[in-house]
Design a protein around this motif. Structure first.
Motif, PDB file in Angstrom:
ATOM      1  N   ALA A  66       7.909  58.170   6.404  1.00 43.66           N
ATOM      2  CA  ALA A  66       9.139  58.961   6.540  1.00 43.66           C
ATOM      3  C   ALA A  66      10.338  58.157   6.059  1.00 43.66           C
ATOM      4  O   ALA A  66      11.197  58.664   5.330  1.00 43.66           O
ATOM      5  N   ILE A  67      10.380  56.893   6.450  1.00 47.49           N
ATOM      6  CA  ILE A  67      11.512  56.052   6.048  1.00 47.49           C
ATOM      7  C   ILE A  67      11.422  55.687   4.569  1.00 47.49           C
ATOM      8  O   ILE A  67      12.423  55.718   3.847  1.00 47.49           O
ATOM      9  N   ALA A  69      10.152  57.477   2.233  1.00 39.22           N
ATOM     10  CA  ALA A  69      10.473  58.683   1.447  1.00 39.22           C
ATOM     11  C   ALA A  69      11.969  58.807   1.173  1.00 39.22           C
ATOM     12  O   ALA A  69      12.384  59.346   0.141  1.00 39.22           O
ATOM     13  N   GLN A  70      12.788  58.282   2.082  1.00 37.14           N
ATOM     14  CA  GLN A  70      14.239  58.324   1.868  1.00 37.14           C
ATOM     15  C   GLN A  70      14.629  57.602   0.580  1.00 37.14           C
ATOM     16  O   GLN A  70      15.552  58.010  -0.113  1.00 37.14           O
TER      17      GLN A  70
END
Lengths: 192, 192
Positions: A66-67, A69-70
């Motif tokens: 998730a991180i 992907a930023q």
């Protein structure tokens, strides 16, 4: 990635049977600042590559992915390990064997979330025998999408997963590769 | 949170049995930009509160909690649903019943990651009967830490979990509360 190796040396716990516990910062408690540095490092390693989506597997890959992907400005999909009543429709499936849990899982991703032609980056916290990564790659191939590479936070270089995947032509970027560990001496060797 | 409600109206899929599928953006594929807006909204709702750590539960809470933790500048811990050989030492445990999976889980967190006196924010993607949140709150109380509040992305307001927790004095902040849904008509009612 020197920052990561330092952290493993400082907070990693070695156990008999080549078990490396990093639950202090990676897969139980997550150091979010370190995750951001990991995200930047993956972005640097895959600089210039088009990445349409990041694929990981539950559970401990999710927070990292998730991180990460930023930094690629894209969405993230996580494969699931068991069939849920909330998952229906057409599924992509693969079987993987977990080194940690000593069991075989069915891994599933809804077909609608990996589209033909999409360029996918696989992200996971650990690679040992490479079963999880191979399972995720199978899902991507079955979907008609393209595997840009495999980004791993910690690779156990003394197990064959990473080398096998590289031999098959996959681009594997591991931020720390452990070539050996001695739980009695409390020492760990990283690949240069 | 209007952006979230709009997204649920647009991409949420209603199924018989009061099932709301949001796997397009929340709990299978994750829209990372939306997750960042969710992080900002939780930060606004808990503005001025000291938050030392965020606690969530695997699997679908992890990605949200990781991104939310960035806005509180703190680390995140995720509770695990089954005992792994990589988890040892003293454990905090609770039993929770999953509405989605229709089964009872043992939920565990290593004691060393929730310390007495720490101020903890619970984050999860869904609340229905509230069992997961109550289990996480029990872990925090057992550790001698403090529950600042419970942040939920989507609450099913027609099930009792959220109200029960509010009646017990917990601060529950849900970004979208669904008061009713009709899968045949394809309509969904949000609390104002």
């Amino acid at each position: 990635m020197e920052l990561l190796k330092e952290r493993i040396r400082k907070d990693g716990v070695l156990k008999p049977g080549n078990v490396l516990k990093v639950d202090n910062f990676l897969n139980h408690q997550m150091d979010i600042k370190l995750m951001n540095e990991i995200g930047k490092e993956f972005k640097k390693r895959f600089e210039g590559e088009q990445i349409d989506k990041i694929l990981t597997i539950e559970a401990s890959g999710i927070g990292i992915a998730a991180i990460v992907a930023q930094y690629f400005d894209c969405n993230m999909v996580f494969a699931k390990k068991s069939k849920s009543i909330n998952l229906d429709g057409d599924m992509l499936t693969a079987k993987i064997e977990s080194f940690t849990h000593k069991r075989v899982y069915d891994v599933i991703v809804s077909k609608k979330f990996i589209n033909p032609g999409e360029k996918i980056l696989v992200i996971d916290d650990f690679m040992a025998n490479g079963c999880a990564a191979r399972g995720l790659c199978k899902l991507i191939v079955d979907a008609g999408a393209e595997i840009v590479g495999i980004g791993i936070v910690i690779e156990k270089g003394f197990q064959s997963g990473g080398q096998d995947l590289r031999d098959q032509g996959f681009r594997v970027e591991s931020l720390a590769i452990v070539d050996g560990m001695d739980d009695e001496a409390g020492t760990i060797q990283f690949r240069e």
